[in-house]
Scaffold this motif. Structure first.
Motif, PDB file in Angstrom:
ATOM      1  N   ASN A  11       0.817  -1.174   0.038  1.00  0.00           N
ATOM      2  CA  ASN A  11      -0.142  -0.024  -0.190  1.00  0.00           C
ATOM      3  C   ASN A  11       1.081   1.241  -0.217  1.00  0.00           C
ATOM      4  O   ASN A  11       1.054   2.055   0.887  1.00  0.00           O
ATOM      5  CB  ASN A  11      -0.981  -0.241   1.074  1.00  0.00           C
ATOM      6  CG  ASN A  11      -2.096   0.846   0.967  1.00  0.00           C
ATOM      7  OD1 ASN A  11      -2.123   1.914   0.095  1.00  0.00           O
ATOM      8  ND2 ASN A  11      -2.918   1.079   1.979  1.00  0.00           N
ATOM      9  N   LEU A  12       1.605   1.478  -1.215  1.00  0.00           N
ATOM     10  CA  LEU A  12       2.461   2.578  -1.227  1.00  0.00           C
ATOM     11  C   LEU A  12       1.852   3.966  -1.000  1.00  0.00           C
ATOM     12  O   LEU A  12       2.449   4.938  -0.610  1.00  0.00           O
ATOM     13  CB  LEU A  12       3.062   2.485  -2.700  1.00  0.00           C
ATOM     14  CG  LEU A  12       4.357   3.248  -2.933  1.00  0.00           C
ATOM     15  CD1 LEU A  12       5.411   3.008  -1.631  1.00  0.00           C
ATOM     16  CD2 LEU A  12       5.006   3.302  -4.293  1.00  0.00           C
ATOM     17  N   ALA A  17       7.686   6.689   4.474  1.00  0.00           N
ATOM     18  CA  ALA A  17       9.111   6.589   4.265  1.00  0.00           C
ATOM     19  C   ALA A  17       9.545   6.162   2.741  1.00  0.00           C
ATOM     20  O   ALA A  17      10.018   6.545   1.909  1.00  0.00           O
ATOM     21  CB  ALA A  17       9.792   5.726   5.185  1.00  0.00           C
ATOM     22  N   ASN A  18       8.713   5.055   2.376  1.00  0.00           N
ATOM     23  CA  ASN A  18       8.987   4.471   1.043  1.00  0.00           C
ATOM     24  C   ASN A  18       8.547   5.598  -0.181  1.00  0.00           C
ATOM     25  O   ASN A  18       9.173   5.584  -0.988  1.00  0.00           O
ATOM     26  CB  ASN A  18       8.311   2.994   0.828  1.00  0.00           C
ATOM     27  CG  ASN A  18       8.994   2.097   1.315  1.00  0.00           C
ATOM     28  OD1 ASN A  18       9.730   1.514   0.717  1.00  0.00           O
ATOM     29  ND2 ASN A  18       8.402   1.476   2.560  1.00  0.00           N
ATOM     30  N   ARG A  19       7.358   6.186   0.144  1.00  0.00           N
ATOM     31  CA  ARG A  19       7.005   7.120  -0.926  1.00  0.00           C
ATOM     32  C   ARG A  19       8.079   8.155  -1.064  1.00  0.00           C
ATOM     33  O   ARG A  19       8.514   8.863  -2.249  1.00  0.00           O
ATOM     34  CB  ARG A  19       5.528   7.622  -0.356  1.00  0.00           C
ATOM     35  CG  ARG A  19       4.687   7.268  -1.360  1.00  0.00           C
ATOM     36  CD  ARG A  19       3.220   8.029  -0.946  1.00  0.00           C
ATOM     37  NE  ARG A  19       3.221   9.054  -0.220  1.00  0.00           N
ATOM     38  CZ  ARG A  19       2.688   9.329   0.820  1.00  0.00           C
ATOM     39  NH1 ARG A  19       1.326   8.442   0.844  1.00  0.00           N
ATOM     40  NH2 ARG A  19       2.812  10.269   1.593  1.00  0.00           N
ATOM     41  N   GLU A  24      12.285  11.208  -4.081  1.00  0.00           N
ATOM     42  CA  GLU A  24      13.623  11.707  -4.318  1.00  0.00           C
ATOM     43  C   GLU A  24      14.124  10.804  -5.504  1.00  0.00           C
ATOM     44  O   GLU A  24      15.019  11.465  -6.443  1.00  0.00           O
ATOM     45  CB  GLU A  24      14.562  11.297  -3.154  1.00  0.00           C
ATOM     46  CG  GLU A  24      15.859  12.102  -2.996  1.00  0.00           C
ATOM     47  CD  GLU A  24      15.545  13.639  -2.672  1.00  0.00           C
ATOM     48  OE1 GLU A  24      16.588  14.501  -3.129  1.00  0.00           O
ATOM     49  OE2 GLU A  24      14.626  14.157  -2.224  1.00  0.00           O
ATOM     50  N   VAL A  25      14.205   9.480  -5.636  1.00  0.00           N
ATOM     51  CA  VAL A  25      14.721   8.824  -6.732  1.00  0.00           C
ATOM     52  C   VAL A  25      14.109   9.335  -7.948  1.00  0.00           C
ATOM     53  O   VAL A  25      14.795   9.313  -9.138  1.00  0.00           O
ATOM     54  CB  VAL A  25      14.403   7.232  -6.589  1.00  0.00           C
ATOM     55  CG1 VAL A  25      14.851   6.580  -7.849  1.00  0.00           C
ATOM     56  CG2 VAL A  25      15.130   6.695  -5.266  1.00  0.00           C
ATOM     57  N   LEU A  63      15.911  -3.817  -4.691  1.00  0.00           N
ATOM     58  CA  LEU A  63      14.832  -4.349  -4.238  1.00  0.00           C
ATOM     59  C   LEU A  63      14.237  -3.570  -2.908  1.00  0.00           C
ATOM     60  O   LEU A  63      15.025  -3.483  -1.980  1.00  0.00           O
ATOM     61  CB  LEU A  63      14.830  -5.802  -3.609  1.00  0.00           C
ATOM     62  CG  LEU A  63      15.419  -6.792  -4.880  1.00  0.00           C
ATOM     63  CD1 LEU A  63      15.442  -8.172  -4.234  1.00  0.00           C
ATOM     64  CD2 LEU A  63      14.422  -6.870  -6.142  1.00  0.00           C
ATOM     65  N   GLN A  64      13.365  -2.745  -3.062  1.00  0.00           N
ATOM     66  CA  GLN A  64      13.105  -1.772  -2.128  1.00  0.00           C
ATOM     67  C   GLN A  64      11.556  -2.222  -1.338  1.00  0.00           C
ATOM     68  O   GLN A  64      10.661  -2.673  -2.269  1.00  0.00           O
ATOM     69  CB  GLN A  64      12.657  -0.439  -2.640  1.00  0.00           C
ATOM     70  CG  GLN A  64      12.395   0.862  -1.416  1.00  0.00           C
ATOM     71  CD  GLN A  64      12.155   2.047  -2.086  1.00  0.00           C
ATOM     72  OE1 GLN A  64      12.829   2.555  -3.067  1.00  0.00           O
ATOM     73  NE2 GLN A  64      10.974   2.623  -1.720  1.00  0.00           N
TER      74      GLN A  64
END
Length: 179
Positions: A11-12, A17-19, A24-25, A63-64
């Motif tokens: 569930n992005l 944090a992942n979002r 940034e990427v 792999l994130q």
């Protein structure tokens, strides 16, 4: 060739944090391709040929994912089981990862001090991620150190969380650049 950042987050949209890392990427599309596996396969049916082609079209792979129950989200395990096929990733003719740099980028809800031999969980994050390192070695990938953000579940309640997260996002891009 670019680095492929494969994201496994169920569930992005609710992730902080992942979002933030991906924001940034995404500012560097000339260097990184972001591939959200849950978005690509909402039904969980992975197109193995597509995934293999994506890996082959990139120099390095990251792999994130968030650490779930001291492991990975189920779709990442399924991806490993299906995409890392005999004859492609290992075994006779299976050299797709040979010499390719592969790293993990993980978010952990738990604080770093709890991931120590003397901490609450009595194991380090490196110990929990060891099966991934063994898998990467098995397929001939050049396993790189992992990148982690700890204490993700603290969120905005933590004083200085936004600054710590922003710093982590910048460090993540530096980490990717150094692969």
């Amino acid at each position: 060739m670019k680095t492929l950042v494969i994201v496994f987050h169920p569930n992005l949209a609710t992730s902080v944090a992942n979002r933030r890392w991906l924001q940034e990427v995404a500012q560097h599309p000339e260097r990184y391709t972001i591939h959200d596996v849950h978005q690509a396969y909402p039904d969980g049916a992975i197109d193995v040929a597509r995934e293999q082609a994506l890996v082959e079209a990139h120099a390095d792979v990251v792999l994130q994912f968030p650490v779930y129950w001291f492991s990975c989200p189920p779709l990442l395990k399924k991806w490993l089981d299906e995409v890392l096929a005999h004859g492609w990733a290992y075994g006779t003719g299976g050299d797709a990862f040979r010499g390719r740099k592969v790293a993990l980028a993980v978010t952990a809800g738990i604080r770093e001090e709890d991931f120590t031999p003397a901490g609450k969980w009595r194991h380090t994050l490196a110990q929990l991620l060891a099966p991934f390192e063994v898998t990467l070695n098995y397929i001939g990938a050049e396993s790189r150190p992992f990148f982690a953000f700890y204490g993700a579940e603290d969120g905005p309640a933590e004083h200085g969380y936004a600054e710590r997260l922003a710093r982590s996002a910048h460090d993540y891009v530096r980490f990717l650049s150094a692969l």
